[in-house]
Design a protein around this motif. Structure first.
Motif, PDB file in Angstrom:
ATOM      1  N   ARG A 323       0.864  -1.189   0.000  1.00  0.00           N
ATOM      2  CA  ARG A 323       0.000   0.000   0.000  1.00  0.00           C
ATOM      3  C   ARG A 323       0.893   1.229   0.000  1.00  0.00           C
ATOM      4  N   ALA A 324       0.323   2.350  -0.409  1.00  0.00           N
ATOM      5  CA  ALA A 324       1.100   3.577  -0.553  1.00  0.00           C
ATOM      6  C   ALA A 324       1.724   3.987   0.775  1.00  0.00           C
ATOM      7  N   ASP A 325       3.010   4.319   0.736  1.00  0.00           N
ATOM      8  CA  ASP A 325       3.754   4.779   1.908  1.00  0.00           C
ATOM      9  C   ASP A 325       4.922   5.641   1.409  1.00  0.00           C
ATOM     10  N   PRO A 326       4.604   6.742   0.712  1.00  0.00           N
ATOM     11  CA  PRO A 326       5.648   7.498   0.008  1.00  0.00           C
ATOM     12  C   PRO A 326       6.745   8.038   0.900  1.00  0.00           C
ATOM     13  N   GLY A 327       6.434   8.388   2.127  1.00  0.00           N
ATOM     14  CA  GLY A 327       7.456   8.911   3.025  1.00  0.00           C
ATOM     15  C   GLY A 327       8.090   7.862   3.920  1.00  0.00           C
ATOM     16  N   GLY A 328       7.594   6.632   3.848  1.00  0.00           N
ATOM     17  CA  GLY A 328       8.134   5.557   4.664  1.00  0.00           C
ATOM     18  C   GLY A 328       7.691   5.583   6.111  1.00  0.00           C
ATOM     19  N   ALA A 329       6.626   6.348   6.415  1.00  0.00           N
ATOM     20  CA  ALA A 329       6.186   6.460   7.813  1.00  0.00           C
ATOM     21  C   ALA A 329       5.683   5.122   8.350  1.00  0.00           C
ATOM     22  N   ASP A 330       4.890   4.406   7.547  1.00  0.00           N
ATOM     23  CA  ASP A 330       4.375   3.108   8.000  1.00  0.00           C
ATOM     24  C   ASP A 330       5.511   2.119   8.225  1.00  0.00           C
ATOM     25  N   LEU A 331       6.460   2.106   7.315  1.00  0.00           N
ATOM     26  CA  LEU A 331       7.596   1.194   7.453  1.00  0.00           C
ATOM     27  C   LEU A 331       8.369   1.496   8.729  1.00  0.00           C
ATOM     28  N   ALA A 332       8.533   2.775   9.043  1.00  0.00           N
ATOM     29  CA  ALA A 332       9.252   3.165  10.254  1.00  0.00           C
ATOM     30  C   ALA A 332       8.488   2.747  11.506  1.00  0.00           C
ATOM     31  N   ARG A 333       7.179   2.862  11.501  1.00  0.00           N
ATOM     32  CA  ARG A 333       6.370   2.455  12.653  1.00  0.00           C
ATOM     33  C   ARG A 333       6.484   0.954  12.887  1.00  0.00           C
ATOM     34  N   LEU A 334       6.475   0.188  11.812  1.00  0.00           N
ATOM     35  CA  LEU A 334       6.625  -1.256  11.959  1.00  0.00           C
ATOM     36  C   LEU A 334       7.998  -1.612  12.507  1.00  0.00           C
TER      37      LEU A 334
END
Length: 370
Positions: A323-334
């Motif tokens: 899913r869209a995560d252009p700034g990588g915020a979701d990846l960083a939270r995980l």
């Protein structure tokens, strides 16, 4: 050239998958137990995890090397065993499999065979190893087509269709029956990258003129173990661009020039194996070759569908969900929560393999709900 198949006899990419987290065959359950540290690891599309047996094999190999108990000839015998396991996995004879270390090198062999002025179709956004070797040829035409339109874009002018069975960036599964049927109709060759499929999605490499695979992802082998399959007919169109002593008809009689006698089967494309990586690959490739990989796909794609439900998006029937995560915020939270995923092309990429369970889906969804 591959003939038009009556049906694709492996996994149907459009059928619903149900995870087997509560059961599975004895072989499947035994394979899962080989990965005790898999909880929260959702990045097989980037790098697989080593099995317990792979770790043991690597450790034993280093100890044997240090104890002066290893030889090049012994590693050659080991590489032949791995070749045979991989041949079983992708349903082709062993003499149709070449071994090496990088997919792009094998793709370069295919690219050099394209006739001057011919057309190659690539998938728009495909992994660069399946694209760059062809773009290096200024004397051919390379067209980039969306995956869903690939089969319909093949024409009589198309010499080769180069595509990944499963797309690295999105997890989309290619419509193999449509692509191979269209290629056969127009007299085009097919070259398929199975790197994001082998080990999780059933493969019949005989459906294609050539396939390429690196095993450090879903096959959970050390990096440096790659395979090329090529049909007997297509081999006649190829030149062993990177011909080496290891591709000789008799390996240990091919160490010096000037006489060159290459193997007559696919082994003429062999590159000498990176020994220690192949020691680790033997256990992992054998394990997946022994499994019913359709069971692995049902499990992994089923977990992908559970994540689609959590995200309230249509089920994709894929082991990779993005899913869209252009700034990588979701990846960083995980990452902060100890969950390992990956980011590709401005999207969060989640990859489920046999060691994952519905608990991983719930944990990931919970973290992102915040």
């Amino acid at each position: 050239m591959t003939s038009e198949p009556d049906s694709y006899s492996t996994a149907d990419a459009h059928s619903a998958a149900v995870p087997t987290t509560a059961g599975g065959s004895a072989a499947f359950r035994a394979a899962v137990e080989q990965f005790p540290n898999g909880r929260g690891y959702l990045a097989a599309a980037s790098m697989g995890l080593p099995s317990l047996d792979t770790v043991a094999a690597l450790t034993a190999d280093l100890q044997a090397w240090a104890g002066v108990k290893r030889s090049p000839a012994g590693y050659g015998e080991l590489a032949e065993r791995v070749r045979a396991h991989y041949a079983r996995l992708v349903a082709v004879p062993g003499d149709r499999v070449a071994i090496g270390a990088q997919t792009s090198v094998f793709a370069g062999v295919i690219a050099q065979a394209v006739p001057r002025g011919a057309e190659v179709l690539c998938v728009d956004g495909d992994f660069s190893s399946m694209v760059f070797p062809f773009l290096q040829r200024s004397d051919i035409t390379v067209r980039h087509i969306p995956l869903a339109e690939l089969a319909d874009s093949i024409t009589d002018a198309t010499w080769l269709v180069s595509f990944s069975l499963i797309q690295s960036a999105t997890g989309e599964v290619a419509d193999v029956p449509a692509i191979t049927a269209a290629a056969a109709h127009h007299g085009a060759r097919t070259f398929c990258d199975t790197t994001q499929a082998a080990g999780v999605y059933p493969i019949d490499a005989s459906l294609f003129d050539s396939t390429v695979c690196h095993s450090y992802k879903w096959l959970c082998a050390p990096r440096g173990v790659a395979f090329l399959t090529v049909s007997d007919e297509f081999q006649q169109s190829l030149t062993p661009t990177f011909a080496s002593w290891y591709g000789g008809e008799s390996v240990w009689e091919s160490c010096y020039g000037p006489t060159m006698r290459l193997a007559r089967d696919a082994r003429q494309f062999d590159l000498s194996p990176a020994w220690h990586a192949w020691a680790g690959a033997e256990e992992s490739v054998r394990m997946f070759a022994d499994l019913d990989v359709s069971e692995v796909w049902s499990h992994a794609a089923g977990l992908g569908n559970l994540l689609c439900d959590e995200w309230d998006i249509p089920r994709k029937n894929q082991a990779i969900v993005t899913r869209a995560d252009p700034g990588g915020a979701d990846l960083a939270r995980l990452a902060a929560a100890g969950i390992v995923a990956s980011g590709r092309a401005g999207r969060l990429r989640v990859a489920f393999h046999l060691w994952n369970t519905a608990d991983d889906v719930e944990q990931l969804a919970s973290v992102l709900r915040g």
